[in-house]
Write a protein that holds these residues in place. Structure first.
Motif, PDB file in Angstrom:
ATOM      1  N   TYR A 112     -15.525 -72.474   2.456  1.00 56.18           N
ATOM      2  CA  TYR A 112     -14.737 -73.444   1.105  1.00 56.18           C
ATOM      3  C   TYR A 112     -15.460 -74.659   0.169  1.00 56.18           C
ATOM      4  N   GLN A 113     -16.645 -75.069   0.263  1.00 50.80           N
ATOM      5  CA  GLN A 113     -16.941 -75.432  -0.703  1.00 50.80           C
ATOM      6  C   GLN A 113     -16.233 -75.990  -1.865  1.00 50.80           C
ATOM      7  N   ARG A 114     -16.409 -74.779  -2.878  1.00 53.36           N
ATOM      8  CA  ARG A 114     -16.794 -74.369  -4.056  1.00 53.36           C
ATOM      9  C   ARG A 114     -14.595 -75.399  -4.018  1.00 53.36           C
ATOM     10  N   PHE A 115     -14.012 -74.079  -3.987  1.00 48.58           N
ATOM     11  CA  PHE A 115     -12.640 -75.464  -3.282  1.00 48.58           C
ATOM     12  C   PHE A 115     -12.036 -76.172  -2.875  1.00 48.58           C
ATOM     13  N   LEU A 116     -13.352 -76.727  -2.608  1.00 50.10           N
ATOM     14  CA  LEU A 116     -13.166 -79.219  -1.607  1.00 50.10           C
ATOM     15  C   LEU A 116     -13.734 -79.553  -2.620  1.00 50.10           C
ATOM     16  N   ASP A 117     -14.351 -78.735  -4.318  1.00 45.31           N
ATOM     17  CA  ASP A 117     -15.292 -79.584  -4.920  1.00 45.31           C
ATOM     18  C   ASP A 117     -14.783 -79.945  -6.064  1.00 45.31           C
ATOM     19  N   PRO A 118     -13.977 -81.330  -6.408  1.00 46.98           N
ATOM     20  CA  PRO A 118     -12.798 -80.791  -7.299  1.00 46.98           C
ATOM     21  C   PRO A 118     -13.681 -81.055  -8.746  1.00 46.98           C
ATOM     22  N   ASP A 119     -15.428 -81.003  -8.347  1.00 46.49           N
ATOM     23  CA  ASP A 119     -16.085 -81.178  -9.594  1.00 46.49           C
ATOM     24  C   ASP A 119     -16.423 -79.262  -9.581  1.00 46.49           C
ATOM     25  N   ASP A 120     -16.591 -78.411  -9.061  1.00 50.73           N
ATOM     26  CA  ASP A 120     -16.722 -77.146  -9.189  1.00 50.73           C
ATOM     27  C   ASP A 120     -15.039 -76.325  -9.456  1.00 50.73           C
ATOM     28  N   LYS A 121     -16.094 -75.685 -10.684  1.00 48.43           N
ATOM     29  CA  LYS A 121     -15.103 -75.031 -11.558  1.00 48.43           C
ATOM     30  C   LYS A 121     -14.519 -73.639 -11.514  1.00 48.43           C
ATOM     31  N   ARG A 122     -15.414 -73.889 -10.589  1.00 46.01           N
ATOM     32  CA  ARG A 122     -15.553 -72.126 -10.061  1.00 46.01           C
ATOM     33  C   ARG A 122     -14.202 -71.600  -9.293  1.00 46.01           C
ATOM     34  N   ALA A 123     -13.561 -72.464  -8.250  1.00 47.04           N
ATOM     35  CA  ALA A 123     -12.461 -72.165  -8.207  1.00 47.04           C
ATOM     36  C   ALA A 123     -11.248 -72.908  -7.726  1.00 47.04           C
ATOM     37  N   LYS A 124     -10.164 -73.046  -7.493  1.00 43.39           N
ATOM     38  CA  LYS A 124      -9.010 -74.134  -7.877  1.00 43.39           C
ATOM     39  C   LYS A 124      -9.613 -75.339  -6.881  1.00 43.39           C
ATOM     40  N   ASN A 125      -9.181 -76.235  -7.181  1.00 42.97           N
ATOM     41  CA  ASN A 125      -8.971 -76.862  -6.001  1.00 42.97           C
ATOM     42  C   ASN A 125      -8.175 -76.994  -4.631  1.00 42.97           C
TER      43      ASN A 125
END
Length: 536
Positions: free
Chosen positions: A204-217
């Motif tokens: 869930y890296q993309r969800f966990l990373d607040p700087d990653d805008k590809r997935a919701k936080n």
């Protein structure tokens, strides 16, 4: 009149529900399947609690502040093969994950949920003992929820909709211990917790990373501590060497796209510090293709049967991202952990996209390996040089004198007479390195060549040759083995100088070429060296 009869033939409840325990789930994959449901329900907070009581009985709770479910929704969610979600992009796919993932490890699965902050929570339970007893697909509904689960729900989703998944009677997570509450059992459970944390941080890296805008936080907590995103590509430190987005037409004439990116990570010694290198988790096992469906990692660190893993590609990690439209192209299994590429995608990856990144990663690895080898291999031949120095007089050999240092011509006096030939004339790179000298390359890729090193009969050995890479490198720290290899090489050089004549000098050059070629072929099947591991 038709003779066909329609007979409803439901499966035996106990045999099926028990049989579905053996679908092959790993613990980390099973838990991730449940977290998928939380994210699909629009949760932005997920808390997991994995613990054992004083008697060693294990419980797992997964609580979220998602949409929650009313009575009908809860019953549907607990049905094997539940109705599909409205959104095809949902992380859930087959309507089986919650049940099969849970009962793979526990015999009692409960889901406690409420659709809003005003409606009391309701608990639904699959109890495998009860199903066996009544021999029916008997789901238990209870308005009195598990107190600890309800307390957790109120903490995660105060005055809000939410859901808790509860595993009890966990019998397949850790092996049986005579003392279920003893230190070995607690240690085994802690190892499961650590492995789960690592898995969630990657999946869930993309969800966990607040700087990653590809997935919701989404914030995920495990036993009260946040799960921190782990980026397998270390994108802030690595180099993006290939990046393509491909549009493809589906059989139903819709279009879909996928994105492939290839990253080359720095070598361990190129990271800014040890902490950064450790965070990158550099190892041969981590190379390969990482596949994301709807921004969730579903398959990692594998070449999908296209290639074998090899040390020179340790730094190559490839991201492959697609959405639900391409599910059929990957033949996803129930666990969303195994995929099969169709022939067109496999061909594109292998023949087009991966060719250049693999070549570049291989070149960088070998260049870096040579630098590291030069540093780590310093002094590896010192013992050999000292041994040969002590035995040089006893070994004998011809007299060799420099005729012209500018052209590299030398005069060799051996038992057959005097011969004038070209010979590499050089100086020692290290004190005492006058008999065996490792170098990074020799013309025509030869493994070795005779040389005159500060007036001594010596040999230069090509550290770039596959024989040196696969035979020498794993033995650089083994003194006796190194002396044996070096003594053999030095003896070959001195024997050549002891027997060479004007009309045979070209034959000796040809022989060195043939020996080098044959040895290269003979070591092809030997494992590639890992300098970081083989050379301390």
């Amino acid at each position: 009149m038709s003779s066909i009869q329609e007979i409803e033939l439901p499966p035996d409840p106990e045999r099926v529900i028990v049989g579905l325990r053996d679908t092959g789930y790993e613990f980390d994959t099973a838990v991730a399947d449940i977290v998928d449901n939380s994210i699909a329900a629009n949760a932005n907070q997920v808390e997991l609690w994995l613990a054992a009581d004083l008697r060693g009985n294990i419980r797992l709770m997964i609580a979220d502040n998602g949409d929650g479910m009313n009575r009908d929704g809860l019953i549907n969610a607990m049905q094997y093969g539940s109705k599909a979600r409205p959104s095809a992009a949902s992380l859930g796919k087959y309507g089986l994950g919650l049940k099969t993932a849970s009962t793979a490890f526990c015999k009692k699965l409960s889901v406690i949920s409420r659709p809003d902050g005003n409606t009391p929570a309701l608990m639904a339970t699959w109890d495998l003992y009860h199903v066996a007893k009544v021999n029916k697909w008997a789901l238990l509904l209870n308005e009195e929820c598990d107190p600890e689960a309800l307390e957790t729900l109120d903490a995660v989703a105060p005055g809000h909709a939410g859901t808790v998944v509860l595993w009890e009677d966990v019998d397949r997570l850790i092996k049986d211990y005579q003392d279920k509450s003893g230190a070995p059992a607690r240690k085994a459970l802690k190892a499961k917790e650590d492995g789960l944390r690592e898995h969630l941080s990657m999946v869930y890296q993309r969800f966990l990373d607040p700087d990653d805008k590809r997935a919701k936080n989404v914030a995920i907590m495990l036993n009260g501590k946040p799960v921190v995103a782990w980026d397998p590509f270390q994108s802030k430190l690595s180099e993006l060497v290939a990046n393509e987005t491909i549009e493809t037409e589906l059989p139903d004439e819709r279009t879909a796209s996928f994105t492939a990116r290839a990253y080359i990570l720095p070598r361990r010694e190129e990271f800014p510090d040890d902490a950064a290198a450790s965070a990158a988790k550099l190892s041969n096992d981590r190379q390969g293709i990482y596949i994301y469906r709807e921004n969730r990692l579903i398959h990692d660190a594998d070449w999908l049967g296209l290639y074998q893993k090899e040390p020179h590609l340790t730094g190559l990690r490839v991201e492959f991202s697609f959405d639900h439209k391409l599910d059929d192209a990957f033949h996803l299994d129930i666990k969303k952990s195994q995929i099969i590429l169709n022939d067109d995608l496999a061909s594109w990856l292998q023949s087009e996209f991966l060719t250049a990144p693999r070549r570049e990663a291989n070149n960088r690895s070998r260049e870096g390996q040579q630098k590291l080898l030069s540093k780590k291999g310093e002094g590896a031949h010192d013992t050999s040089n000292n041994n040969i120095r002590n035995r040089e007089a006893a070994a004998g050999g011809p007299k060799v004198n420099i005729a012209d240092p500018n052209t590299g011509e030398a005069v060799v006096e051996n038992k057959h007479g005097t011969t004038r030939l070209k010979l590499t004339i050089t100086s020692a790179k290290r004190p005492g390195e006058v008999f065996v000298q490792p170098v990074e390359g020799i013309n025509n890729g030869l493994l070795f060549e005779p040389a005159l090193i500060e007036g001594h009969k010596g040999i230069r050995i090509n550290t770039s040759h596959p024989y040196y890479q696969k035979v020498y490198i794993p033995n650089l720290n083994r003194s006796v083995t190194m002396q044996g290899l070096d003594s053999l090489m030095w003896a070959l050089a001195v024997a050549e100088l002891s027997t060479v004549q004007d009309h045979t000098s070209s034959m000796f050059r040809d022989m060195r070429f043939e020996v080098s070629r044959i040895l290269e072929k003979l070591v092809e099947t030997l494992p590639e060296p890992d300098v970081d591991k083989d050379v301390a």
